[in-house]
Design an enzyme around this catalytic site. Structure first.
Site, short mmCIF file in Angstrom:
data_model
loop_
_atom_site.label_atom_id
_atom_site.label_comp_id
_atom_site.label_asym_id
_atom_site.label_seq_id
_atom_site.Cartn_x
_atom_site.Cartn_y
_atom_site.Cartn_z
N GLY A 168 -5.12 -1.03 12.88
CA GLY A 168 -3.76 -1.13 12.33
C GLY A 168 -3.48 -0.16 11.21
N LEU A 202 0.83 -1.21 0.00
CA LEU A 202 0.00 0.00 0.00
C LEU A 202 0.86 1.26 0.00
CD1 LEU A 202 -2.45 -1.21 2.74
CD2 LEU A 202 -2.95 -1.01 0.31
N SER A 203 2.17 1.08 0.14
CA SER A 203 3.05 2.25 0.27
C SER A 203 3.03 3.16 -0.95
CB SER A 203 4.48 1.80 0.59
OG SER A 203 4.49 1.14 1.83
N LYS A 224 14.02 -6.50 6.64
CA LYS A 224 14.25 -5.41 7.60
C LYS A 224 15.53 -5.61 8.42
CE LYS A 224 9.42 -4.03 8.32
NZ LYS A 224 8.37 -3.76 9.30
N GLY A 243 9.03 -8.84 15.16
CA GLY A 243 9.71 -7.59 14.80
C GLY A 243 8.89 -6.36 15.16
N TYR A 273 -3.96 -4.80 9.98
CA TYR A 273 -4.79 -3.84 9.24
C TYR A 273 -5.56 -4.49 8.09
CZ TYR A 273 -0.72 -4.00 6.22
OH TYR A 273 0.32 -4.44 5.42
N ASP A 311 8.59 1.91 12.68
CA ASP A 311 7.45 1.10 13.13
C ASP A 311 6.97 1.49 14.53
OD1 ASP A 311 7.06 -0.42 10.85
OD2 ASP A 311 8.37 -2.06 11.51
N ARG A 366 3.69 -16.48 22.50
CA ARG A 366 3.57 -17.94 22.42
C ARG A 366 4.93 -18.56 22.74
NH1 ARG A 366 1.43 -19.80 16.65
NH2 ARG A 366 3.44 -18.87 16.15
#
Ligand SMILES: NC(=O)c1ccc[n+]([C@@H]2O[C@H](COP(=O)([O-])OP(=O)(O)OC[C@H]3O[C@@H](n4cnc5c(N)ncnc54)[C@H](OP(=O)(O)O)[C@@H]3O)[C@@H](O)[C@H]2O)c1
Length: 290
Positions: A250, A23-24, A73, A136, A229, A109, A157
């Site tokens: 989100g 979507l960037s 990343k 992350g 999101y 982020d 978890r």
């Protein structure tokens, strides 16, 4: 209307694999167009074994800025000439600026979540935040929150990852705990938490009927954020609304992390509403990733 692309147009891009649902470009091109900047934003699928060639190639082509998404990343950090403190701490970057061949790396982020919370009227000072997940995104969120909150609990978890984050955050001098993500532990921690953040992928399409939190544990004075999101309204967000809690989806994190990258690249104030509208109109297509 977009300026015609010419030899003077500056190029920006997001790299990742997969990348086709990103979507960037929609968000950044809308902002460039709104501000009349002669910039264009595109996307490249880059496999892990081509990452170094891609980064060196982007540098050689004079691409002005990159967003970096999964799975690069962490590995992209080895190609940076300079890293901001968040990148050094997290070992991951999502934003790169090419300054005449010198690559500077940032991680937006965590800032994205912090701004999403604050701009939706949520204060964090003196508060206890419960974060579900230790991947992350959760680590970046924990790093940003540490400067603001009094107490942070991370449940995962794989409890080892939650404990590793908690122990890395010890120097901040706040109360921080990492533990096992079990229904019982979530229920116990929620009893005295002010803010809940789901930073796991639970609830993401196609498993949209899943949530880690039983609706009965949600209360009106809890602030609930889900960083998933897709869909915009996850089961957790729906349940929290029903319980009368304030919710943040989100999309807001996606928006504010993108806005932070935009401001690093352009030194211009990001047009938040324009970027939000662009995201909303593109999110109508399913399966989107940033
Ligand atoms: N809104 C935004 O801008 C934005 C930005 C980044 C990421 N995200 C979303 O955030 C989510 C996490 O991203 P990430 O980059 O942190 O991924 P990641 O590093 O792969 O971490 C995934 C996390 O989800 C947990 N998890 C996965 N399935 C689970 C399950 N069935 N039950 C409990 N926990 C489960 C994992 O637990 P284990 O460690 O135990 O496996 C881990 O903590 C994704 O849905 C991603 O799309 C949103």
């Amino acid at each position: 209307m977009r300026m015609a692309i010419s030899g003077r147009t500056e190029v920006f891009a997001v790299i990742g694999d997969p990348i086709e649902h990103t979507l960037s470009p929609a968000m950044h091109n809308a902002a460039f167009e709104y501000l009349g900047l002669d910039f264009v934003f595109t996307a490249f699928r880059v496999t892990s074994d081509e990452l170094e060639n891609a980064v060196r190639g982007a540098c050689a082509l004079g691409i002005r800025g990159l967003n970096v998404t999964m799975p690069h990343k962490s590995s992209v950090t080895e190609f940076l000439d300079w890293a901001d403190p968040s990148v050094k701490f997290l070992g991951a970057a999502n934003t790169i600026v090419n300054e005449r061949g010198r690559l500077r790396g940032f991680n937006t982020d965590g800032i994205g979540v912090l701004k999403a919370l604050k701009n939706n009227g949520i204060t964090l000072t003196g508060k206890k935040v419960l974060v579900l997940g230790a991947g992350g995104a959760a680590k970046a969120i924990a790093f940003s929150l540490m400067k603001e909150v009094d107490e942070l609990c991370i449940l995962n978890r794989d409890a080892t990852k939650a404990r590793e984050i908690a122990s890395a955050m010890k120097p901040f001098g706040k109360i921080i705990e990492g533990n096992n993500l079990t229904p019982q532990q979530i229920q116990v921690e929620l009893q005295d938490s002010d803010v809940l953040i789901n930073a796991t992928s639970v609830g993401m399409a196609p498993c949209t009927s899943e949530s880690l939190v039983h609706p009965a544990w949600l209360k009106p004075d809890l602030r609930v954020m889900d960083i998933v999101y897709n869909p915009i309204e996850t089961k957790l967000i729906r349940d929290a609304k029903t319980a009368g809690a304030k919710v943040i989806n989100g999309l807001e994190m996606l928006l504010y992390q993108g806005a932070a990258s935009f401001e690093i690249w352009t030194q211009c104030k990001a047009p938040i509403d324009v970027m939000r509208s662009a995201l909303l109109s593109r999110l109508s297509c399913a399966g989107a990733t940033v």
